[in-house]
Design an enzyme around this catalytic site. Structure first.
Site, PDB file in Angstrom:
ATOM      1  CE  LYS A 176       5.150  -2.379  -8.306  1.00  0.00           C
ATOM      2  NZ  LYS A 176       6.223  -3.555  -8.255  1.00  0.00           N
ATOM      3  CE  LYS A 229       4.231  -2.272  -4.346  1.00  0.00           C
ATOM      4  NZ  LYS A 229       5.230  -2.827  -5.147  1.00  0.00           N
ATOM      5  CB  SER A 255       9.311   0.184   1.758  1.00  0.00           C
ATOM      6  OG  SER A 255       9.155   1.058   0.359  1.00  0.00           O
TER       7      SER A 255
HETATM    8  C1  PBG Z   1       9.139  -5.206  -7.160  1.00  0.00           C
HETATM    9  C2  PBG Z   1       8.426  -4.880  -5.979  1.00  0.00           C
HETATM   10  C3  PBG Z   1       8.593  -3.642  -5.489  1.00  0.00           C
HETATM   11  C4  PBG Z   1       7.753  -3.548  -4.438  1.00  0.00           C
HETATM   12  C5  PBG Z   1       7.066  -4.831  -4.256  1.00  0.00           C
HETATM   13  N1  PBG Z   1       7.500  -5.623  -5.148  1.00  0.00           N
HETATM   14  C6  PBG Z   1       9.392  -2.424  -5.908  1.00  0.00           C
HETATM   15  C7  PBG Z   1       9.243  -1.688  -7.147  1.00  0.00           C
HETATM   16  O1  PBG Z   1       8.195  -1.957  -7.811  1.00  0.00           O
HETATM   17  O2  PBG Z   1       9.918  -0.661  -7.403  1.00  0.00           O
HETATM   18  C8  PBG Z   1       7.682  -2.430  -3.326  1.00  0.00           C
HETATM   19  C9  PBG Z   1       7.393  -2.817  -1.741  1.00  0.00           C
HETATM   20  C10 PBG Z   1       7.418  -1.600  -1.033  1.00  0.00           C
HETATM   21  O3  PBG Z   1       7.784  -0.528  -1.155  1.00  0.00           O
HETATM   22  O4  PBG Z   1       7.265  -2.076   0.291  1.00  0.00           O
HETATM   23  N2  PBG Z   1       8.699  -4.921  -8.447  1.00  0.00           N
HETATM   24 ZN    ZN Z   2      10.035  -5.450 -10.148  1.00  0.00          ZN
END
Ligand code: PBG
Ligand code: ZN
Length: 304
Positions: A176, A229, A255
């Protein structure tokens, strides 16, 4: 007959935002077509999910009460626990994945425990375990840790096993990246960090080899499915992971990727149906078995 890659409704997991309160169906401004629902109106979207026959849903709870320990994340009557119980009762056929992370629940908006401006890795692990166990007890089918703390897959596996959930799979957000593509999500889930950024725990997008090491470590710790991701800017990582590992791969079409497509489509600059089909097909072609995407319901309609 010769087409190498074909999308199927079961490839998709659809993210859903659940809010405390009543009679809520708030549009998320930066994500046209996506809403925050209160539990009493959740059926409006769950009926569509059921009809579409997609692989599952991924739940993101938005609590009213936030505190430094994110205690609503593992409260028996927390918003996500209640949503899971509701779905489990009314929609036994829907597969429920729960995102395991504290950022929607902490007052500082970080994914773990904080001391001063420092994020504490090891101190966070027991809280993630409590969250996973309480959601398993509520009836969730799969735990998906997204916090990116080191060692959390092993900790959650052990916690679930001890609580009797030896069969519950873990889909780890393994690679991630610290990404600007999460911007719209943080509005939708009210989870923007109050100070600093997530770079001390999420990955540098310049590092592809490190991503493979993170994936290998998570598999070692017991992850059943590993995730890359965001999706589109990271298909090289996904492809390399597909060639290197033999566990199923997931990709999160996040998103910001969704928002860009929707904005251009709303302006008439691109053909949404063709762009989405092309993007999702590329993710599967690169090696994703599971695609988490806000386009899921539209994509299924377009598949025919
Ligand atoms: C929580 C989480 C996030 C996303 C999924 N789980 C946000 C982040 O890490 O800031 C992002 C999903 C998206 O942007 O659609 N940690
Ligand atoms: Zn988080």
């Amino acid at each position: 007959m010769m087409q190498e890659t074909r999308l199927h409704p079961k490839d998709f997991i659809y993210p859903i935002f659940v809010m405390e309160g009543e009679d809520i169906r708030n549009p998320v401004e930066s994500m046209p077509g996506i809403f925050q629902y209160s539990i009493d109106r959740l059926h409006e979207i769950l009926d569509q999910v059921k009809e579409a026959g997609i692989g599952g849903v991924m739940l993101f709870g938005i609590p009213v009460q936030k505190d430094p320990q994110g205690s609503q994340a593992y409260a028996v009557d927390g918003i996500t626990q209640r949503a899971v119980r509701y779905i489990r009762e009314r929609y036994p056929e829907i597969y429920i994945v729960v995102d395991i992370c504290l950022c929607e629940y902490t007052s500082h908006g970080h994914c773990g425990m904080v001391q001063g401006e420092q994020i504490l890795n090891d101190e966070t692990l027991p809280y993630l375990v409590k969250m996973a166990v309480s959601l398993a007890q509520a009836g969730a089918d799969m735990a998906a840790p997204s916090d990116m703390m080191d060692g959390r897959v092993a900790a959650i596996r052990e916690g679930l096993d001890q609580a009797g959930f030896t069969q519950m799979p873990i889909m780890s957000y393994s690679a991630k990246f610290a990404s600007a593509y999460y911007g719209p999500f943080r509005d939708a889930a009210h989870s923007a960090p109050g100070f600093g950024d997530r770079k001390s725990y999420q990955m540098d997008f310049a590092n592809g080899q490190e991503a493979l090491r993170e994936i290998a470590a998570d598999i070692e710790e017991g992850a059943d499915i590993v995730m890359v991701k965001p999706a589109l800017a990271y298909l090289d990582v996904l492809k390399e992971a597909a060639l290197s590992f033999d566990v199923p791969l997931a990709v999160y079409n996040v998103s910001g990727e969704y928002a860009m497509v929707k904005a251009a489509a709303a302006n008439g600059w691109i053909d949404e149906k063709r762009i989405v089909t092309e993007n999702l097909t590329a993710m599967k072609r690169a090696g994703a078995k599971i695609i988490i995407t806000y386009h899921a319901l539209d994509a299924v309609k377009w598949l025919g």
